[in-house]
Write an enzyme that holds these catalytic residues in place. Structure first.
Site, short mmCIF file in Angstrom:
data_model
loop_
_atom_site.label_atom_id
_atom_site.label_comp_id
_atom_site.label_asym_id
_atom_site.label_seq_id
_atom_site.Cartn_x
_atom_site.Cartn_y
_atom_site.Cartn_z
CB CYS A 180 -0.94 0.01 1.20
SG CYS A 180 -1.98 -1.45 1.28
CG HIS A 212 -3.00 3.35 2.00
ND1 HIS A 212 -3.65 3.00 0.83
CD2 HIS A 212 -3.10 2.29 2.84
CE1 HIS A 212 -4.10 1.76 0.96
NE2 HIS A 212 -3.79 1.32 2.16
CG ASN A 218 -6.64 -0.75 1.53
OD1 ASN A 218 -5.94 -0.45 0.57
ND2 ASN A 218 -6.13 -1.10 2.69
O1 UT7 Z 1 -3.35 -0.96 3.86
C1 UT7 Z 1 -3.36 -1.35 5.19
C2 UT7 Z 1 -4.32 -2.47 5.30
N1 UT7 Z 1 -4.75 -2.78 6.60
C3 UT7 Z 1 -5.66 -2.11 7.32
O2 UT7 Z 1 -6.12 -1.05 7.01
C4 UT7 Z 1 -6.12 -2.76 8.61
C5 UT7 Z 1 -6.27 -1.82 9.75
N2 UT7 Z 1 -7.15 -2.39 10.73
C6 UT7 Z 1 -8.48 -2.23 10.70
O3 UT7 Z 1 -8.98 -1.52 9.83
C7 UT7 Z 1 -9.33 -2.89 11.76
O4 UT7 Z 1 -8.49 -3.55 12.69
C8 UT7 Z 1 -10.34 -3.90 11.16
C9 UT7 Z 1 -11.42 -3.14 10.36
C10 UT7 Z 1 -9.65 -4.89 10.25
C11 UT7 Z 1 -11.05 -4.66 12.27
O5 UT7 Z 1 -11.66 -3.77 13.18
P1 UT7 Z 1 -11.55 -4.04 14.74
O6 UT7 Z 1 -12.31 -2.99 15.43
O7 UT7 Z 1 -10.08 -4.18 15.06
O8 UT7 Z 1 -12.33 -5.41 14.89
P2 UT7 Z 1 -11.82 -6.81 15.47
O9 UT7 Z 1 -10.80 -7.42 14.56
O10 UT7 Z 1 -11.47 -6.63 16.91
O11 UT7 Z 1 -13.12 -7.67 15.38
C12 UT7 Z 1 -14.26 -7.38 16.20
C13 UT7 Z 1 -15.34 -8.40 15.93
C14 UT7 Z 1 -14.83 -9.84 15.99
O12 UT7 Z 1 -15.85 -10.64 16.60
P3 UT7 Z 1 -15.77 -11.05 18.16
O13 UT7 Z 1 -14.47 -11.81 18.28
O14 UT7 Z 1 -15.75 -9.75 18.91
O15 UT7 Z 1 -16.98 -11.87 18.35
C15 UT7 Z 1 -14.70 -10.25 14.55
O16 UT7 Z 1 -14.84 -11.65 14.36
O17 UT7 Z 1 -15.85 -8.24 14.61
C16 UT7 Z 1 -15.86 -9.50 13.93
N3 UT7 Z 1 -15.69 -9.27 12.50
C17 UT7 Z 1 -16.71 -9.00 11.67
N4 UT7 Z 1 -18.04 -8.94 11.89
C18 UT7 Z 1 -18.82 -8.64 10.82
C19 UT7 Z 1 -14.52 -9.23 11.78
N5 UT7 Z 1 -14.79 -8.94 10.50
C20 UT7 Z 1 -16.14 -8.80 10.40
C21 UT7 Z 1 -17.00 -8.49 9.34
N6 UT7 Z 1 -18.32 -8.44 9.59
N7 UT7 Z 1 -16.56 -8.27 8.09
#
Ligand code: UT7
Length: 308
Positions: free
Chosen positions: A111, A235, A265
């Protein structure tokens, strides 16, 4: 002696996919995706290849900059999703746009790729090797993600953006900060089966630390303050990353361009897509001071301050 952007172009696949559509094929919802990322929909390349999109964005940048293809001396394509390993996407662009005098190669900075390619182009210009360079960022992220992994697949989209740089002797600004690597995003297994895996929270923490650091460092190097900066084009990964960075910097949110609600993204394509969109909207004016910040797989980060 550095190069100034004299033309931009972009290409987005015709097909858009909304969050609701994704919720029909995986356990997710529009609400979760919008709240956690700010994304509403993304473009997905069904017909187009990465090189198709790159070539179209490149052709549009030449047209916008009124530059002939045979004036281009180097084509750098930033991509981590080229159609094949070789010919490189840059070679395919060279053939499609008829840039018969150009050397062409790809650069994979994930990225951060467009900003790394931008800085590479400037280095060639500063060294007096080339005067006119085409830099393209193009990605088919939909072909790279694991569609059974909802935590990663919903974040990405496809597209391409391009910019032409021309030698400009009196351009006063170009300050650069670098790249570092300790792998957090990776692909595993045999080449053909490789899919992206990501520790989203680790990347999030990395990004919200790196963006403010990068902006501050670039301002320091240039002897200016963030108040003197007209635009920061980061980005486009997640609105919460942008919001947290803005809070840490204490800068007005309006200075941070954002369009990821519509594109998601697009990795190396996100910054040139934003540049082209801003130009089309008339937001870029001569003399403005702009910072570009890329971050992502590697982990890499790269930034540059320039004047338009
Ligand atoms: O170019 C760089 C690329 N990378 C990035 O930009 C990543 C940067 N990180 C992020 O944007 C965030 O960390 C994410 C959007 C990926 C995730 O957000 P988060 O607030 O860190 O969520 P999390 O990983 O803590 O997940 C929270 C919950 C989980 O469920 P439980 O364990 O709390 O029951 C996940 O399983 O959300 C669940 N979950 C979803 N639910 C619905 C994960 N993905 C999804 C989804 N839909 N697509």
């Amino acid at each position: 002696m550095i190069g100034r952007v004299c033309g931009t172009g972009s290409y987005l696949p015709i097909r858009t996919v909304s969050n609701d559509e994704l919720s029909h094929v995986m356990e997710t919802s529009d609400e979760w995706i919008r709240e956690r990322t700010g994304i509403r929909f993304r473009h997905v390349a069904l017909e187009e290849t990465t090189s198709d999109m790159a070539a179209e964005a490149a052709a549009r940048a030449l047209k916008n900059g009124e530059v002939n293809a045979d004036e281009i001396e180097l084509i750098l394509t930033a991509t981590s999703s080229s159609d094949v390993i070789y010919p490189s996407a840059a070679c395919i662009v060279q053939k499609r746009i008829g840039a018969q005098n150009a050397l062409a190669f790809d650069l994979n900075g994930a990225c951060s790729g467009f900003v790394i390619a931008f800085n590479t182009a400037q280095a060639y210009i500063r060294a007096g090797i080339y005067k006119t360079i085409l830099v393209v960022g193009a990605e088919s992220m939909s072909r790279l993600v694991d569609w059974s992994d909802r935590s990663t697949s919903v974040l990405f989209g496809d597209g391409a953006g391009a910019a032409v740089f021309e030698l400009c002797k009196d351009a006063p600004y170009e300050h650069v900060v670098g790249v570092r690597g300790d792998t957090l995003i990776r692909v595993g297994g045999p080449c053909r089966e490789q899919r992206m895996t990501m520790d989203g929270q680790a990347v999030f923490r990395f990004a919200v630390t790196t963006i403010p650091q990068c902006v501050n460092e670039l301002c320091q190097k240039a002897g200016v303050t963030p108040d003197d900066v007209d635009w920061v084009i980061c980005h486009q990964a997640n609105v919460r990353i942008l919001d947290a960075s803005i809070r840490r910097l204490g800068m007005p949110a309006e200075k941070f361009y954002r369009n990821l609600d519509r594109y998601a993204n697009t990795s190396a394509a996100s910054i040139p897509l934003a540049l082209d969109e801003m130009r089309e909207k008339g937001l870029l004016q001569s003399g403005q001071r702009i910072i570009l910040v890329g971050f992502g797989g590697g982990l890499t980060w790269a930034g540059v301050m320039m004047e338009v």
